[in-house]
Scaffold this active site. Structure first.
Site, short mmCIF file in Angstrom:
data_model
loop_
_atom_site.label_atom_id
_atom_site.label_comp_id
_atom_site.label_asym_id
_atom_site.label_seq_id
_atom_site.Cartn_x
_atom_site.Cartn_y
_atom_site.Cartn_z
N LYS A 1 34.14 28.79 43.23
CA LYS A 1 34.99 28.58 42.09
C LYS A 1 34.97 27.20 42.20
O LYS A 1 35.35 26.59 41.07
CB LYS A 1 36.46 29.16 42.49
CG LYS A 1 36.32 30.66 42.25
CD LYS A 1 37.02 30.92 41.21
CE LYS A 1 36.71 32.30 40.58
NZ LYS A 1 37.27 32.60 39.28
N ASP B 1 44.72 33.30 41.95
CA ASP B 1 45.31 33.41 43.26
C ASP B 1 44.73 33.11 44.20
O ASP B 1 44.55 33.43 45.27
CB ASP B 1 44.75 35.22 43.02
CG ASP B 1 43.86 35.47 42.24
OD1 ASP B 1 42.68 34.77 42.35
OD2 ASP B 1 43.58 36.69 41.54
C1 LIG Z 1 36.07 34.24 46.09
C2 LIG Z 1 36.16 34.98 44.63
N1 LIG Z 1 34.92 36.04 44.56
C3 LIG Z 1 34.88 36.53 43.19
C4 LIG Z 1 35.98 36.23 42.15
C5 LIG Z 1 35.69 36.81 41.18
O1 LIG Z 1 35.47 35.99 39.98
P1 LIG Z 1 35.92 36.37 38.26
O2 LIG Z 1 37.27 36.28 38.49
O3 LIG Z 1 35.28 35.34 37.58
O4 LIG Z 1 35.31 38.00 37.99
C6 LIG Z 1 36.85 35.38 42.57
C7 LIG Z 1 38.05 35.04 41.56
O5 LIG Z 1 38.95 34.24 41.95
C8 LIG Z 1 36.92 34.90 43.80
O6 LIG Z 1 38.06 33.90 44.20
#
Ligand SMILES: Cc1ncc(COP(=O)(O)O)c(C=O)c1O
Length: 413
Positions: free
Chosen positions: A84, A133
């Protein structure tokens, strides 16, 4: 040895995918083309940029009877602990540069210009906000500090104290909001409209599309890196990627589609059973929100409403959708930390392993394996999207903290 216990999952094949359909200009204006080139050129110049590792999990691949598994490990990305870091911070840069350009008439304001402080008088009067989150908010807070603006982050009821502290460490004000993630999204949008702040959200909705597109464009840098790292630059046959609001999955989907067209890997989107808004949308053939507590240990995936831009991409581009329970995710974290196979020891957080868990479960289930065309020749890419971003939860699940696991990993090399 079977690497993972049996656990129920749901798998849905998306009949709306037509692989002969070209990526096309319209999609390129959403994601890819010049926008991707700009994001890559910008982010790879940032201080601290380094390509994250791509691990080969040979023993695990043998264990589930497929050719190879490649695990893109985002645990070290810019020192923030997740992929992210690429998205939110890039969107903060884009927003501030647009604002500075608009207010001064200067063109092409770079990240280096913002970091140098020559526009602080303008940027310090700007506040960015979002709901999170954990990981997205951390990225936005980091970007705000790096590029010189104020930042207020909204978290929902169950975001852990550790995650809140990690965001606050970048000088952001963190506000806790009752309800779930989607309630926090609405709250951030409401306060921003009232106060004249800018929302830097990783999710998009009607009328709010540009910033989330920038966020997703940042993620695509990780996809491009991983494709260059696969030995011989072989194109994977399958990619398993986890979904929250779908921004990550759509960034992966768009990049693969634009680059490989009909020859692109089969894309399987994996979500927690309790927060499967992309799965339900695919099932209904239309963007669909899911209600309820959305509770899962995979905090980053605990989202009930798909991102509109993301959904438009996945609707016609993702081949399969699946849901998993929490237990296989926890098992995968322990498996990667254990060093019981010849594979590298990896510190992977709860949301990092959903794609891998989806692969293990389907490869070991005769029917699902056949449905997805997984064979001894398959080359599978998964995205380990975070490290131990919630250290307390990590320790509770794995039995050791991330530092201990990393030490054991270093000792075993
Ligand atoms: C560690 C991690 N993996 C995957 C995701 C999923 O991403 P998205 O919300 O763009 O689908 C998030 C989202 O916050 C995340 O923090």
């Amino acid at each position: 040895m079977v690497p993972i216990s049996q656990s129920s999952f749901r798998l849905f094949h998306n009949l709306r995918v037509d692989r002969t359909q070209p990526y096309g200009l319209e999609r390129q204006q959403e994601l890819g083309g010049i926008r991707f080139a700009q994001a890559e050129a910008e982010i790879t110049r940032w201080r601290g940029y380094a390509v994250t590792p791509l691990w080969t999990l040979s023993s695990l691949a043998i264990g589930i009877g497929i050719g190879s598994i490649y695990y893109k490990d985002e645990g070290l990305r810019f020192g923030l602990g997740s992929f992210k870091a690429l998205g939110g911070a890039y969107a903060v840069y884009r927003l501030l540069s647009r604002e500075v350009e608009r207010r001064t008439g200067i063109r092409s304001v770079t990240a280096a210009d913002l970091v140098s402080g020559k526009f602080w008088e303008i940027t310090r009067a700007i506040t960015v906000t979002c709901a999170t989150d954990g990981n997205h908010g951390r990225s936005v807070a980091w970007g705000a500090r790096m590029f010189g603006c104020r930042c207020v982050i909204y978290v929902h009821e169950t975001v852990s104290a550790g995650r809140v502290a990690a965001i606050a460490a970048y000088d952001a004000e963190v506000r806790r909001n009752p309800g779930n993630y989607d309630d926090a999204v609405r709250r951030a949008a409401h306060v921003a409209a009232e106060q004249g702040w800018f929302v830097v959200s990783d999710t998009s909705y009607e009328g709010y599309l540009d910033v989330p597109r920038d966020v997703m464009q940042g993620y695509a840098v990780m996809v491009a890196e991983s494709l260059r790292q696969i030995p011989g630059m072989r194109v994977p046959t399958h990619v398993f990627v986890q979904g929250g609001v779908g921004g990550l999955a759509a960034a992966v989907c768009g990049h693969l589609w634009e680059r490989f067209g009909p020859q692109r890997p089969r894309l399987v989107v994996v979500e927690p059973e309790n927060a499967a808004c992309l799965f339900e949308s695919a099932n209904h053939g239309a963007l669909t929100a899911v209600q309820g507590s959305l509770h899962t240990i995979m905090a980053g995936l605990s989202c009930g409403e798909p991102s509109l831009v993301a959904w438009r991409m996945l609707d016609e581009g993702a081949d399969d959708f699946m849901t998993i329970q929490d237990a296989p995710a926890a098992e995968c974290m322990r498996l990667l930390a254990s060093g019981t196979t010849d594979d590298p020891v990896i510190v992977a957080g709860e949301s990092a392993v959903a794609g891998l868990a989806g692969l293990l479960l389907t490869a070991l289930d005769g029917q699902a394996r056949a449905a997805l065309g997984l064979t001894r020749e398959s080359t599978v890419l998964v995205f380990g999207t975070e490290g131990d971003t919630d250290p307390e939860l990590y320790k509770k699940i794995v039995g050791r903290d991330g530092a201990e696991v990393r030490q054991a990993a270093a000792a075993s090399v």
